[in-house]
Design an enzyme around this catalytic site. Structure first.
Site, mmCIF file in Angstrom:
data_model
loop_
_atom_site.group_PDB
_atom_site.id
_atom_site.type_symbol
_atom_site.label_atom_id
_atom_site.label_comp_id
_atom_site.label_asym_id
_atom_site.label_seq_id
_atom_site.Cartn_x
_atom_site.Cartn_y
_atom_site.Cartn_z
ATOM 1 N N HIS A 145 -7.912 -2.231 1.945
ATOM 2 C CA HIS A 145 -7.254 -3.406 1.365
ATOM 3 C C HIS A 145 -6.291 -4.044 2.366
ATOM 4 C CE1 HIS A 145 -8.928 -3.304 -2.670
ATOM 5 N NE2 HIS A 145 -8.904 -1.990 -2.565
ATOM 6 N N GLN A 173 0.833 -1.197 0.000
ATOM 7 C CA GLN A 173 0.000 0.000 0.000
ATOM 8 C C GLN A 173 0.870 1.252 0.000
ATOM 9 O OE1 GLN A 173 -3.318 -0.400 -0.259
ATOM 10 N NE2 GLN A 173 -3.562 1.807 -0.519
ATOM 11 N N SER A 211 -5.990 1.995 4.402
ATOM 12 C CA SER A 211 -6.687 1.401 3.270
ATOM 13 C C SER A 211 -7.454 0.161 3.715
ATOM 14 C CB SER A 211 -5.696 1.001 2.187
ATOM 15 O OG SER A 211 -6.333 0.141 1.253
ATOM 16 N N ASP A 235 -11.443 -5.384 -5.411
ATOM 17 C CA ASP A 235 -11.530 -4.500 -6.587
ATOM 18 C C ASP A 235 -11.782 -5.378 -7.801
ATOM 19 O OD1 ASP A 235 -10.984 -2.308 -5.066
ATOM 20 O OD2 ASP A 235 -8.886 -2.134 -5.662
ATOM 21 N N VAL A 238 -5.698 6.840 -3.788
ATOM 22 C CA VAL A 238 -5.085 5.673 -3.130
ATOM 23 C C VAL A 238 -4.936 6.019 -1.656
ATOM 24 C CG1 VAL A 238 -3.089 4.131 -3.055
ATOM 25 C CG2 VAL A 238 -3.726 5.215 -5.208
ATOM 26 N N HIS A 278 -14.931 -1.086 -6.200
ATOM 27 C CA HIS A 278 -14.455 -1.476 -4.869
ATOM 28 C C HIS A 278 -15.637 -1.906 -3.990
ATOM 29 C CE1 HIS A 278 -11.643 -0.770 -1.295
ATOM 30 N NE2 HIS A 278 -12.840 -0.904 -0.727
ATOM 31 N N GLU A 308 -15.937 4.905 -6.422
ATOM 32 C CA GLU A 308 -15.248 3.710 -6.931
ATOM 33 C C GLU A 308 -16.267 2.596 -7.154
ATOM 34 O OE1 GLU A 308 -11.992 2.433 -4.477
ATOM 35 O OE2 GLU A 308 -10.818 4.256 -4.857
HETATM 36 ZN ZN LIG Z 1 -10.162 -0.897 -3.751
#
Ligand SMILES: [Zn+2]
Length: 270
Positions: free
Chosen positions: A185, A148, A183, A192, A177, A238, A235
């Site tokens: 993630h 990340q 994040s 994603d 980002v 996502h 997004e």
């Molecule tokens: Zn994402």
């Protein structure tokens, strides 16, 4: 013979009278009970009605009742719900500790997802396949903090090449980002899809997800109309796992995750 017959008749007569009296007494008792019930019932019903109205008025005041009962009857408070791993809020104001690394399971192509939620991701994709949507793949899911960081630094470098200052470049990068530890993630709970662009919005897969993702516990994490709250630009690709009950309730109320967490917290304070 006659006397016997008469005796029999006499006994039968007495029996009939006794039985008749007994029935009369039973009927009388029932009548009295009925009358008593008639007099006492309206009070009870009135109380019952009042209770129902009270319940309704509580239910109508949003944000004031603990909703944990809607989610899981074994949970004592929303506090427990808020601490659920699947509701972990990560954004620019809520960093995830670097020590937090979930147990991960690999999806076919090396992409990893939280082991506790991967079943739901797979079930969802399989259901899409069954519905004739073949053009769907997970491009990115779990990312380590280092990965990340690298993505974030790349984005900052991109904006700096565009002539932005370090501060401005970081600010712009953050809308696209997330910084490491900030994040989703990093949680392994976000997927994603496909090309990771908003072209995804025009696909059958996106339409399907909008309709069915909640059945598998997934939400569109950064909706178009919540950009000011999430701090992340729209997004369409996502999708975040939160669990079926939460996903359904969030969609029903039109809340993004930030709003939903606030809602649970405010419910908790009552
Ligand atoms: Zn994402």
């Amino acid at each position: 013979m006659l006397r016997i017959v008469n005796k029999k008749k006499f006994i039968r007569g007495i029996s009939i009278i006794i039985a008749g009296l007994a029935i009369a007494i039973i009927v009388l008792v029932m009548l009295i009970k009925g009358v008593i019930y008639l007099f006492t019932r309206p009070k009870e019903d009135k109380n019952k009605e009042n209770n129902e109205i009270a319940e309704m008025s509580i239910a109508n005041t949003e944000n004031t009742i603990p909703i944990s009962s809607n989610i899981d009857n074994t949970k004592n408070s929303n506090n427990e719900v808020l601490n659920e791993w699947n509701l972990k809020l990560v954004n620019k104001d809520n960093a995830v500790d670097r020590s937090y690394v979930p147990e991960l399971t690999e999806i076919d192509d090396g992409v990893k997802f939280d082991s506790r939620a991967i079943k739901y991701l797979k079930d969802m994709i399989n259901a899409m396949y069954k519905d004739g949507i073949k053009s769907i793949w997970v491009q990115s899911a779990y990312r380590s903090y280092d990965k990340q960081e690298q993505l974030f630094n790349n984005k900052v470098a991109y904006y700096k090449r565009e002539g932005k200052s370090q501060e401005e470049a970081e600010r712009l990068a953050q809308t696209v980002v997330q910084r490491p530890e900030m994040s989703e993630h990093n949680l392994g709970l976000a997927a994603d899809f496909n090309t990771v662009t908003n072209e995804f919005e025009n696909t059958e897969a996106f339409k399907w997800l909008k309709e069915h993702a909640e059945e598998y516990g997934f939400i569109l994490r950064y909706p178009k109309d919540k950009q000011d709250i999430t701090g992340i630009t729209y997004e369409s690709w996502h999708w975040r796992y939160v669990g079926k009950e939460h996903a359904k309730l969030m969609n029903e109320k039109g809340y993004c995750l930030e709003e939903y967490i606030d809602y649970l917290k405010s419910s908790e304070q009552v």
